[in-house]
Design an enzyme around this catalytic site. Sequence first.
Site, PDB file in Angstrom:
ATOM      1  N   SER A  33      28.560  16.181  83.000  1.00  0.00           N
ATOM      2  CA  SER A  33      27.560  17.105  82.468  1.00  0.00           C
ATOM      3  C   SER A  33      27.602  18.456  83.182  1.00  0.00           C
ATOM      4  O   SER A  33      28.580  19.181  83.078  1.00  0.00           O
ATOM      5  CB  SER A  33      26.176  16.458  82.553  1.00  0.00           C
ATOM      6  OG  SER A  33      25.223  17.175  81.822  1.00  0.00           O
ATOM      7  N   LYS A  37      31.214  14.393  79.476  1.00  0.00           N
ATOM      8  CA  LYS A  37      29.940  14.514  78.746  1.00  0.00           C
ATOM      9  C   LYS A  37      29.769  15.966  78.328  1.00  0.00           C
ATOM     10  O   LYS A  37      29.356  16.812  79.116  1.00  0.00           O
ATOM     11  CB  LYS A  37      28.759  14.067  79.613  1.00  0.00           C
ATOM     12  CG  LYS A  37      27.413  14.151  78.900  1.00  0.00           C
ATOM     13  CD  LYS A  37      26.301  13.589  79.789  1.00  0.00           C
ATOM     14  CE  LYS A  37      24.950  13.663  79.068  1.00  0.00           C
ATOM     15  NZ  LYS A  37      24.430  15.030  79.001  1.00  0.00           N
TER      16      LYS A  37
END
Length: 515
Positions: A404, A429
């Site tokens: 992320s 991600k």
Amino acid sequence: MESLFPNIELSTKSPKPTSFLLSSPRFSSLKSRIITKKWSVSVPCVCSSSPTVKKTESKLHANGQDFIRSVGKGVIGFAAAATALASVCYDAPAFAESLTVAFPVSRASEVNTVQRTLVEAWGLIRETFVDPTFNHQDWDLKLQQTMVEMFPLNSADVAYTKISGMLSTLGDPFTRIISPKEYQSFRIGSDGNLQGVGIFINIEPRTGHLVVLSCVKGSPAARAGIHEGDELIEINGERLDGFTSEAAAQKLRGTAGTSVKVKVHSAMESSKDASIREVNLPREYITLSPISSTIIPHKTLDGHLTKTGYVKLSAFSQSAAIDMANTILDMETQGVHSYILDLRNNPGGLVKAGLDVAQIWLDGDETLVNTIDRDGNMLPINMVDGHAITRDPLVVLVNEGSASASEILAGALHDNGRAILVGHKTFGKGKIQSVTELHDGSALFVTVAKYLSPALHDIDQVGIMPDVQCTTDMLNSPRDSLLKNESSTSSLEADSCILVAEHELDIQESVGTAS
């Protein structure tokens, strides 16, 4: 007789619930030495009343707010529903029409409260979810179906499972609802502040006992001599058998100025009876810094002794950028000439914090990340006249636990030619969530956008491949073992990936000298 299906009319006026895009606050002070940065973002017009947004402001912060306005304009707010006539409003400028939905309102008050939460969640997703087809289903019909399923229930807990079930049909594991207690823990992690005793605990899987993972440096627990591996036996005279780590943590937390009595079994003692002691711990304001650092003495290829700054970032909390900037500024005054930024096993956190950290290392008008909204519009987020704190050579360490915001930061530094990546392929991600606190204290996470790196690489479910991979016999850094003693570099010397990073820094410095 009351109708079981009162009308629910969604209009266009209401207050908004607390919502943020996993974003951090502005830099408030960095020893008064941090250079002001600006940002710029261009947002395509989504309706006639919404002109193209272009704004410049200090330190990139407001960008996160405009971004959430662009991908999901004006997060939806709902008024309380009455039992006899449920009336819900939301601010939805993207929708010109009002929508009328009929559904049965539960006469069980706790279930009725969950129904209100369901409507909040449904509306937020209807307007902001990244997939406008809602995984190829009729999202309005889904609300009616779920309401009907909730109607005969008497338990709020069971009713909440219906919300989770509705969200699961979207096919996105990152769009989810969490309970008020879970949200409180999430906020503690992202805010970086709590009132407690400064102790991290977890259940030891083999024994089921609650053990200490670590103590915050200088905290009441650390001052009392509680150490990693110690077992918690009682809190305020109550045995902890069968307690979860979260339940025990809730008992340890409390208002600063109060105290809590803890019975611990020291892992340092061989005799169990002699090692059990009871300590009274004052509760204080605890600041959780996601940064740990040290300076590594390093001999270059030509035999010159130099200093490498090692900075490990464990999470992207609101204080991450401020703490890192102060750390780098301090290292600069100590004669550091190269840096290793360790993002291994950093699962992410506040996306905006990742963008703020990137600006510490970058100059100019570089693109930090490209976002793609639900309509397929790409929105580059750029710096404006950025000024890096340091331009010294930089290596970023990544692995499969880097996800992320870690991948956003690694991509920004790599694609802009600022850093070499060393380690293993990242998690992959490539989606961004907004987080909204709902009326009952729970929170809804919604995937609102996808992102591409500055070089337009899509890393979702793919990851970022480093420039230099560590060989299979090289050590991954454990999450909590590195830098337990900040003055020691012994644990770093045992990390072969650090040696690879130092070698890459030597190459960068030699190339720089030759040119």
